[in-house]
Design a protein around this motif. Structure first.
Motif: not given
Lengths: 92, 162
Positions: B135-156
């Motif tokens: 749950t936490l990981q999914a929420a963090m990834l959702e936040t990552a997209r919201r704030i514009g963390l480039p895709e290359e830094f998301l998990p493969k």
């Protein structure tokens, strides 16, 4: 030049506010010196910086949890210093 | 910023993972329940929330460095200085640089500036551990997209919206 033990003992004394004469090569950082996880974070950061290494704390924790070694292997200061020396030697 | 939800970061404005640097933009809201108590008749951004803002900014640098595989939890704040008041409506520029990536921990130096003037700075240390649950990981990834963390830094293998 200070030995590994002298450097580590100095870091522990300064970081954890422990009298230098209470620290010996046979001291266990947790059981004898009472260093908790937060203080150990400071110690680890200072050791990493002082020796230019990255102590593999996660691997060491896994080794202890898996029963491969006891905490003495990493937390008794003379053993910790031997591990630091190995990491420093591996850099070169 | 949505202070009452601890959403401190509006967007990532610069990210240099090899260089160990990040910058974020954070707009202090004009109104928030936080300001009703801090302080009545004299709204000031709480220092603890400024520290949280720096911690989240540095945390995103650590997350990006680890490709979001582990979670940095705030463990220690050193040398924190609140140099000026921060008030509703101000635009914050938050910067952090990685001082050390240890095994299971990380250290950053962070600061907040308003109109080019440094208002807060601190050294922040994190314990870096596996995500305690999905749950936490999914929420963090959702936040990552919201704030514009480039895709290359998301998990493969992570896809947008997954």
């Amino acid at each position: 030049m200070a030995s590994t033990y002298e450097t580590v003992a100095g870091i522990i004394s300064d970081t954890c506010d422990i009298e230098p004469d209470k620290i010996t090569p046979d001291s266990h950082a947790i059981n004898d010196l009472g260093i908790d996880s937060l203080d150990f974070l400071d110690v680890a950061f200072a050791i990493d910086k002082a020796f230019g290494i990255k102590m593999p704390l996660e691997q060491w924790t896994q080794d202890v949890n898996a029963g491969k070694v006891t905490t003495d292997e990493y937390f008794v200061l003379k053993n910790l210093c031997a591990n630091i020396d190995k990491l420093v030697a591996a850099k070169v | 910023m949505r202070l009452e939800y601890f959403q401190m970061i509006d967007r990532i404005t610069a990210l240099d993972v090899p260089g160990g640097r990040i910058a974020t933009a954070c707009q202090v809201p004009e109104q928030s329940p936080v300001f009703e108590g801090h302080f009545p008749g004299y709204a000031v951004m709480p220092g603890v929330l400024l520290i949280e803002t720096m911690a989240q900014t540095g945390g995103w640098l650590v997350l990006a460095t680890l490709q979001c595989a582990k979670m940095p939890f705030l463990m220690q704040v050193e040398k924190a200085k609140m140099r000026s008041f921060v008030v509703p409506g101000q635009a914050l520029v938050v910067e952090a640089s990685l001082l050390h990536e240890g095994s299971g921990y990380a250290v950053v130096k962070a600061s907040i500036s308003v109109e080019g003037k440094k208002v807060t700075d601190a050294e922040i240390r994190y314990g870096v551990v596996p995500f305690p649950n999905d749950t936490l990981q999914a929420a963090m990834l959702e936040t990552a997209r919201r704030i514009g963390l480039p895709e290359e830094f998301l998990p493969k293998g992570h896809t947008n919206g997954a």
